[in-house]
Design an enzyme around this catalytic site. Structure first.
Site, mmCIF file in Angstrom:
data_model
loop_
_atom_site.group_PDB
_atom_site.id
_atom_site.type_symbol
_atom_site.label_atom_id
_atom_site.label_comp_id
_atom_site.label_asym_id
_atom_site.label_seq_id
_atom_site.Cartn_x
_atom_site.Cartn_y
_atom_site.Cartn_z
ATOM 1 N N LYS A 50 0.849 -1.268 -0.051
ATOM 2 C CA LYS A 50 0.083 -0.062 0.092
ATOM 3 C C LYS A 50 0.933 1.207 0.009
ATOM 4 O O LYS A 50 0.538 2.380 -0.316
ATOM 5 C CB LYS A 50 -0.932 0.013 1.006
ATOM 6 C CG LYS A 50 -2.011 -1.220 0.898
ATOM 7 C CD LYS A 50 -3.160 -0.732 1.697
ATOM 8 C CE LYS A 50 -4.246 -2.045 1.317
ATOM 9 N NZ LYS A 50 -5.491 -1.816 1.932
ATOM 10 N N SER A 75 -7.913 -0.234 8.128
ATOM 11 C CA SER A 75 -7.970 -1.003 9.310
ATOM 12 C C SER A 75 -6.351 -1.272 9.856
ATOM 13 O O SER A 75 -6.060 -1.970 10.650
ATOM 14 C CB SER A 75 -8.491 -2.306 8.901
ATOM 15 O OG SER A 75 -7.933 -2.865 8.034
ATOM 16 N N GLN A 80 -0.708 2.648 7.825
ATOM 17 C CA GLN A 80 0.754 2.672 7.884
ATOM 18 C C GLN A 80 1.497 3.165 6.868
ATOM 19 O O GLN A 80 2.446 4.198 6.775
ATOM 20 C CB GLN A 80 1.228 1.333 8.217
ATOM 21 C CG GLN A 80 0.940 0.657 9.732
ATOM 22 C CD GLN A 80 1.269 -0.608 9.796
ATOM 23 O OE1 GLN A 80 2.554 -1.038 10.192
ATOM 24 N NE2 GLN A 80 0.581 -1.680 9.260
ATOM 25 N N TYR A 112 5.099 5.845 12.453
ATOM 26 C CA TYR A 112 5.564 6.496 11.178
ATOM 27 C C TYR A 112 4.786 8.080 11.354
ATOM 28 O O TYR A 112 4.867 8.728 10.315
ATOM 29 C CB TYR A 112 4.653 5.764 10.045
ATOM 30 C CG TYR A 112 5.435 4.438 9.947
ATOM 31 C CD1 TYR A 112 6.744 4.218 10.012
ATOM 32 C CD2 TYR A 112 4.612 3.471 9.211
ATOM 33 C CE1 TYR A 112 7.248 2.959 9.540
ATOM 34 C CE2 TYR A 112 5.201 2.111 9.285
ATOM 35 C CZ TYR A 112 6.514 2.014 9.099
ATOM 36 O OH TYR A 112 7.226 0.543 8.885
ATOM 37 N N ALA A 205 -16.306 -12.586 3.620
ATOM 38 C CA ALA A 205 -16.258 -11.205 3.060
ATOM 39 C C ALA A 205 -16.235 -11.254 1.576
ATOM 40 O O ALA A 205 -15.292 -10.753 0.968
ATOM 41 C CB ALA A 205 -15.149 -10.478 3.556
ATOM 42 N N ASP A 207 -17.932 -9.710 -0.837
ATOM 43 C CA ASP A 207 -18.693 -9.020 -1.612
ATOM 44 C C ASP A 207 -18.041 -8.931 -3.180
ATOM 45 O O ASP A 207 -18.893 -8.496 -4.283
ATOM 46 C CB ASP A 207 -18.608 -7.529 -0.911
ATOM 47 C CG ASP A 207 -17.304 -7.015 -0.792
ATOM 48 O OD1 ASP A 207 -16.514 -7.740 -0.146
ATOM 49 O OD2 ASP A 207 -16.842 -6.105 -1.416
ATOM 50 N N ASN A 307 2.166 -7.857 7.963
ATOM 51 C CA ASN A 307 1.823 -7.061 8.904
ATOM 52 C C ASN A 307 0.839 -8.019 10.095
ATOM 53 O O ASN A 307 -0.289 -7.953 9.832
ATOM 54 C CB ASN A 307 1.385 -5.839 9.067
ATOM 55 C CG ASN A 307 2.362 -4.759 8.317
ATOM 56 O OD1 ASN A 307 3.499 -4.811 8.552
ATOM 57 N ND2 ASN A 307 1.868 -4.104 7.393
#
Length: 315
Positions: A50, A75, A80, A112, A205, A207, A307
């Protein structure tokens, strides 16, 4: 979004992100019956892909916008990423996080330099708090996945994978908010050769799976999955790309996520989070159900992040 957009984005963010390793595993190749190439964004700055989209978005802000800072809701991984990208160029980052977000990700945001605001774990609550902060501070809102600059930035992971391995037959990505798979699909469209893109998501989840079937953006009643990075829903900017370019989405059980996560930890000796394990599980599942599809093919897997809250391991 064009081929040139992707190339310019890659050049723009290169000084601030890692060109991560592509790893292989003979054991996993044998199990799948194909050559599998893992694009290891768990080795990326802030521990996930990301940072690519976050950096691209921030670098294109005006000087006035940079003074007022940025705000997002996440979330964890984009929280981060935006905090680190903002810190790299001296910009304030306001981060709205659900109160259920893993502690390891909150710690990362604070390290960060991000300012955390906690809210109820619903999309509505996250957006409402982000909007309030943007109004109060003048900060620019950067969506974690439904933003064109972010989508193009996330696509640079698949671009790098294809630069290293141009003859891939498939690329698999996890699907949460849709930014990674939309960006990866664009990279495959412009730089792949007869390569198909597939997504992976939990049954809890699913969707995006249902959205592809219905042709419109669906939501989740509940998101009871350990893949905490995949609890968000698609947006109006990334869904049209996904609808046009993604060949399908494979759904995975919670047990399959855990088993895939264990397999990679034990055999490849790398740390991946549950959201990444969903994708590995999808390839394993497809190989078992239709082994002929992958026979002697080359498969790219985007390992989206590493993570993990070590105090809450699922095994």
């Amino acid at each position: 979004m064009t081929k040139q957009n992707l190339l310019e984005c890659h050049q723009r963010i290169t000084p601030l992100v890692h060109n991560t390793a592509v790893l292989t595993s003979r054991l996993i190749d044998k199990e799948i019956g194909a050559q599998v190439f893992f694009k290891c964004e768990n080795f990326q700055r802030a521990g996930a892909y990301k940072i690519r989209g976050a950096t691209n978005a921030i670098l294109q802000l005006s000087e006035e916008q940079k003074k007022n800072g940025v705000v997002t809701h996440s979330s964890g991984n984009f929280a981060q990423a935006l905090s680190l990208a903002a810190q790299s160029v001296g910009v304030t980052a306001h981060i709205v996080m659900p109160n259920t977000a893993p502690e390891v990700k909150k710690v990362g945001v604070r390290e960060y330099g991000g300012n955390i605001y906690e809210c109820e774990p619903t999309v509505e609550a996250r957006q409402a708090m982000a909007d309030e902060i943007a109004t109060r501070t003048g900060a620019t809102f950067v969506h974690p996945s439904n933003d064109n600059d972010v989508i193009v930035g996330q696509g640079t992971a698949a671009l790098e994978l294809l630069q290293k391995q141009p003859d891939l037959d498939f690329i698999f990505c996890p699907v949460g908010g849709g930014g990674l798979i939309a960006g990866s699909s664009l990279a495959v469209k412009y730089f792949g050769e007869n390569c198909k893109v597939y997504g992976a998501e939990p049954f809890e989840a699913d969707d995006a799976y249902r959205s592809l079937l219905s042709g419109k953006i669906e939501s989740n009643e509940t998101t009871n999955t350990i893949a905490d990075g995949l609890k968000t829903m698609l947006g109006d900017k990334n869904f049209p790309i996904i609808k046009e370019l993604v060949s399908g989405i494979v759904r995975i059980t919670e047990d399959e996520i855990v088993e895939a996560m264990k397999l990679v930890w034990e055999r490849m000796k790398i740390i991946i989070e549950p959201s990444s394990a969903v994708t590995v599980a999808a390839v394993i599942k497809q190989a078992k159900e239709s082994p002929e599809v992958f026979q002697n093919k080359k498969i790219g897997i985007v390992i989206s992040g590493g993570n993990v809250d070590l105090s809450k391991l699922p095994f």
